[in-house]
Design an enzyme around this catalytic site. Structure first.
Site, PDB file in Angstrom:
ATOM      1  N   SER A 100      -3.383 -10.844 105.630  1.00 38.43           N
ATOM      2  CA  SER A 100      -3.887  -9.650 104.942  1.00 38.43           C
ATOM      3  C   SER A 100      -3.050  -9.239 103.740  1.00 38.43           C
ATOM      4  O   SER A 100      -3.409  -8.289 103.041  1.00 38.43           O
ATOM      5  CB  SER A 100      -3.981  -8.481 105.929  1.00 38.43           C
ATOM      6  OG  SER A 100      -2.737  -8.235 106.555  1.00 38.43           O
ATOM      7  N   SER A 112      12.627 -19.318 106.229  1.00 37.19           N
ATOM      8  CA  SER A 112      13.182 -18.669 105.050  1.00 37.19           C
ATOM      9  C   SER A 112      14.446 -19.425 104.684  1.00 37.19           C
ATOM     10  O   SER A 112      14.979 -20.187 105.501  1.00 37.19           O
ATOM     11  CB  SER A 112      13.511 -17.210 105.371  1.00 37.19           C
ATOM     12  OG  SER A 112      14.334 -16.622 104.384  1.00 37.19           O
ATOM     13  N   TYR A 169      16.536  -9.823 110.688  1.00 36.70           N
ATOM     14  CA  TYR A 169      15.575 -10.734 110.047  1.00 36.70           C
ATOM     15  C   TYR A 169      16.167 -12.140 109.955  1.00 36.70           C
ATOM     16  O   TYR A 169      15.498 -13.136 110.272  1.00 36.70           O
ATOM     17  CB  TYR A 169      15.212 -10.198 108.666  1.00 36.70           C
ATOM     18  CG  TYR A 169      14.186 -11.022 107.933  1.00 36.70           C
ATOM     19  CD1 TYR A 169      12.822 -10.828 108.170  1.00 36.70           C
ATOM     20  CD2 TYR A 169      14.555 -11.992 107.006  1.00 36.70           C
ATOM     21  CE1 TYR A 169      11.866 -11.579 107.503  1.00 36.70           C
ATOM     22  CE2 TYR A 169      13.608 -12.751 106.334  1.00 36.70           C
ATOM     23  CZ  TYR A 169      12.267 -12.540 106.585  1.00 36.70           C
ATOM     24  OH  TYR A 169      11.313 -13.288 105.918  1.00 36.70           O
TER      25      TYR A 169
END
Length: 354
Positions: A19, A147, A160
Site C-alpha cells: 500500500s 536492508s 529495526y
C-alpha cells in the site's frame, strides 16, 4: 531441483506491504509488465483503491487485507491468490515498520510489535510461500526485504537493525534448507540502502526531530527493479545502492572505526530540525498510497545494475577499456606505438594463433 522462473507477464506475484513505498512501486511495475498481482497490507481501503487503479488500465490485481504477523491471515492470502489466479509464482515479503529512538528509551511493547511485522511477517510469508511453491510446477521465488542494516548497525534504529539481522539469518537458513531438500524455490534477500519512501513518516519516532533517511537516497523504483529481476533470475542477495555497499565495506574492513564514525554521524543525519509528524503505522495501518518521500532521490544505481547484469557490465567495461587503450595508443609517440605492436605480434597474437 532448479526453479524455472517465468517472465513477469506469465507470473502471479504476491506483494506484502503493497500500500506504499517499495511494495507499491513493485506492484505498479509488475502489473505494468503484465503480471497478476496480489496486494497485501493492513490498509484495506487503500489496497482496494490501488487494485482498482491497476485494473482500470488493463492490469490484473486483487487486494487482500492482512496483518503479516498473524499466521492465519497469511493463510487467507494464499487462499485468495489460489482462488483468483490459481496460485502464485513469486512471493515478496516487503511489509515492514520503523522505530526510531535509543534502545533504553523505546518501550519493549513497541520493539515486540516491530519484530512481529518485520521478522515474523517474513517467517509467516516465507513458510506459506514455500509450502505452495513446493507443489507448483516449476517452483518459484521467495524474495525477502532486508536492508544494509542486515549487515551493519545504526544507532537510534537498534530494534529495526536487529529485525533486519534476523531477516537475513532466517532467509539464508531457509535457502540452504530448501536447496538441501531439492525444492525448486529461489530465495533472495534484497538489501536496500537509503530509499526515498514515506518510511520515516510512517515510523514511530522517539527522537527530538523529524526522522529522515541519510543521503544519498535512491528512488523506490530502483529497489522495485531489483525485486522484479530476482523474480525472473535466481539471485542469492542484492544490495541496492552502491553507497550502502560502501558503508558495509567500511564496517567489514574496520569495525572499530565504523562504530566510532557511524555512532557519531548517524544520529546527526537521521533526523532533521523539522518538528515531528504525528501518527505512525507501528501498531495499526496509517496513511498510505504514496510511493516516494520529498527527499532528493537518485533514479539509478550503477552498482546494483552491475550486480544484476555482470556479463553486460563486463562487456561494457572491456569496450571502455579498449576505447581508452586506443586513444592512448593513438596519442603515443611513434617509437612507442611500434614497440607495442611488435610486442603484440611476438606474444599474445602468436599464442592466440597457436
Amino acid at each position: 531441483m532448479k526453479p524455472k522462473l517465468k517472465p513477469l507477464k506469465d507470473q502471479v506475484i504476491v506483494i506484502t506491504g503493497a500500500s506504499s513505498g517499495i511494495g507499491l512501486a513493485t506492484a505498479q511495475k509488475a502489473a505494468k509488465a503484465g503480471a497478476a498481482v496480489v496486494l497485501v497490507s493492513r490498509n484495506e481501503a487503500e489496497l482496494e483503491r490501488i487494485a482498482e487503479d491497476i485494473r482500470l488500465v488493463g492490469g490484473r490485481a486483487i487486494a487482500v487485507a492482512a496483518d503479516v504477523g498473524e499466521q492465519d491471515e497469511i493463510a487467507e492470502v494464499v487462499e485468495a491468490a489460489t482462488e483468483a489466479f490459481g496460485g502464485f509464482d513469486t512471493w515478496v515479503n516487503d511489509a515492514g515498520v520503523g522505530l526510531y529512538g535509543e534502545l533504553s528509551q523505546v518501550p519493549l511493547a513497541d520493539q515486540e510489535r516491530l519484530f512481529k511485522t518485520n521478522y515474523w511477517g517474513v517467517v509467516n510469508g516465507s513458510l506459506a510461500a514455500a509450502g505452495h511453491l513446493r507443489e507448483r510446477e516449476g517452483g518459484g521465488a521467495i524474495i525477502n526485504l532486508g536492508s544494509i542494516l542486515s549487515d551493519m548497525a545504526a544507532p537510534l534504529m537498534g530494534a529495526y537493525t536487529a529485525s533486519k539481522h534476523a531477516v537475513k539469518g532466517f532467509t539464508d537458513a531457509l535457502r540452504m534448507e530448501l536447496r538441501a531438500e531439492g525444492a525448486p524455490i529461489a530465495v533472495t534477500l534484497i538489501k536496500p540502502a537509503s530509499i526515498g519512501t514515506p518510511f520515516p513518516r510512517h515510523a514511530r519516532n522517539y527522537m527530538e526531530g523529524e526522522a529522515q533517511v541519510p543521503q544519498p537516497v535512491y528512488a523506490p523504483e530502483v529497489v522495485a527493479n531489483a525485486i522484479l529481476h530476482a523474480a525472473q533470475f535466481q539471485k542469492h542477495s542484492v544490495t541496492v545502492g552502491g553507497a550502502g555497499r560502501q558503508m558495509v565495506m567500511l564496517k567489514n574492513i574496520s569495525p572499530k572505526l565504523a562504530d566510532r564514525f557511524y555512532g557519531w554521524m548517524m544520529p546527526k543525519v537521521q533526523q532533521s530540525s523539522d518538528p515531528k509528524t504525528p501518527g505512525d503505522n507501528l501498531h495499526a495501518a496509517g496513511s498510505d498510497g504514496e510511493v516516494r518521500s520529498d527527499q532528493l532521490q537518485r533514479p539509478f544505481s550503477v552498482y546494483t545494475a552491475a550486480h544484476n547484469h555482470p556479463r553486460l557490465t563486463a562487456g561494457l567495461g572491456l569496450l571502455a577499456g579498449a576505447a581508452v587503450t586506443a586513444l592512448v595508443f593513438r596519442k603515443a609517440p611513434k617509437p612507442v606505438r611500434m614497440a607495442a605492436l611488435g610486442y603484440v605480434a611476438r606474444g599474445p597474437l602468436r599464442r592466440l594463433a597457436a
